[in-house]
Design a protein around this motif. Sequence first.
Motif, short mmCIF file in Angstrom:
data_model
loop_
_atom_site.label_atom_id
_atom_site.label_comp_id
_atom_site.label_asym_id
_atom_site.label_seq_id
_atom_site.Cartn_x
_atom_site.Cartn_y
_atom_site.Cartn_z
N SER A 115 39.44 66.04 -66.93
CA SER A 115 39.29 66.32 -68.19
C SER A 115 37.84 67.12 -68.03
N LEU A 116 37.19 66.64 -67.26
CA LEU A 116 35.44 67.24 -67.18
C LEU A 116 35.84 68.69 -66.62
N ILE A 117 36.47 68.94 -65.58
CA ILE A 117 36.84 70.26 -65.28
C ILE A 117 37.06 71.05 -66.59
N GLY A 118 38.27 70.61 -67.25
CA GLY A 118 38.61 71.43 -68.32
C GLY A 118 37.39 71.78 -69.27
N LEU A 119 36.93 70.75 -69.88
CA LEU A 119 35.77 70.84 -70.85
C LEU A 119 34.69 71.91 -70.02
N THR A 120 34.35 71.83 -68.84
CA THR A 120 33.23 72.68 -68.39
C THR A 120 33.89 74.27 -68.47
N ALA A 121 35.30 74.18 -68.21
CA ALA A 121 35.75 75.52 -68.35
C ALA A 121 35.72 76.01 -69.53
N ILE A 122 36.06 75.35 -70.74
CA ILE A 122 35.83 75.63 -72.09
C ILE A 122 34.51 75.90 -72.37
N TYR A 123 33.24 75.35 -72.13
CA TYR A 123 32.12 75.66 -72.27
C TYR A 123 31.79 77.06 -71.65
N LYS A 124 32.07 77.16 -70.24
CA LYS A 124 31.80 78.40 -69.69
C LYS A 124 32.60 79.61 -70.30
#
Length: 410
Positions: A118-127
């Motif tokens: 989920s952290l990978i997904g949230l980081t992708a949303i941020y970027k």
Amino acid sequence: MITTVFILKIGCGLLLWAIYTFYYTDRATADIYKYFDDSKVMYDALKTKPSHYFKMLFGIGNNTPEFNTYYNQMNYWSRKYNGGGYNDSHTIVRLNAIMRIFSLGYYNVHTVFICFLSLIGLTAIYKTFVKYLTDKTTELLVIVFFLPSVIFWGSGVLKEGFILFSLGMLIFVIQQKLSIKMVVILIIAIMLLALSKFYLWLAILPSLLFLFWIKNTSIKRVWLKFFIVISVFAVIGLNVDRFTNLQNPLVTLSQKQLDFNKLASGELVDTNNKPIPPANSAIHINELKPTIASFIKNSPQAFLTVLLRPYLWEANSPFLLLAALENALIVLFISFCLIFMRPLNSIRWEYVLLCLSFVIIQFVIIGEITPIMGAIVRYKVPTMPFLLIAFLYMLDKDKIRNYFPLLNSV
């Protein structure tokens, strides 16, 4: 920063485990254990008949009578009616069955794995969105990584964490330059999201098609392009049963609402044939008939229910109280953004429309079928960052500084 967020997520995952282990002690009805326990049945086949494990894992040749031995031991592999589509519960059971190879059955190893995904997904949303929010990076960080509902429910062994991973990867990859590598990742992300929560994938699909069109043409006539995409998607979606073997989505939604109403009122039994008690957070929603007229009539109430409820005075548990407080803060934030809005011609409307169309479609679907506020709080988790990001694009920080001169010294 990322390390801090990861540790915080693991802490929330452990808290969720503790609550459903030591406070809500009925393991059969605890959401965090549903798919985890079912995955043990699948994983145990690896020790006795490895071929059966891999057939169930990949869904190949696993529908013969000999597999009923496994499925009859699972509580949530089957659903109550067949809408003609994929049962997304299978995905999270299979994911847990894979993780069991490394976790040896220790639940909180799964917690760490889900937190990482989920952290990978949230980081992708941020970027994805930071490109045009360079003056609001701090606000975007808070919205993406520190929303209470997202960091709490997205850190448990639940569908939400895996959905955030799939959704983030899909949103990020769709904006990259086309290459063989990106196309492969895009296809995988599409499949993972569709298999995680099919109606959520349907909610984001028109937004992605719209953004792809804008990226490959121009931002001119952005509203017209958006209207064309939404209209075509609606026409195809509402007639999908005419040219496929899929059930009409309105019929599916109506059946889901009926099933939810039975659950909320205590008309269902668990796997041990014990009555499931009525939901403490049950609310009344209008009956949804499988017609366009009924769907449209119910949509405003459905959207507002998901956006605003639970109200503070409805909170009869700590979970609902926290959700109600979060809702109140979100309404204040949205109001603040609208008061101090940027000039209309300076707003990146393609991203605002991307986020809002996804949120509106998802909120309406959830509100049409879900009469339990506790479920609503969880189901809307993947959309919450997108709701606030849309209004963050509208916010004019210069107007705020001009209105509150003291902030210039901060």
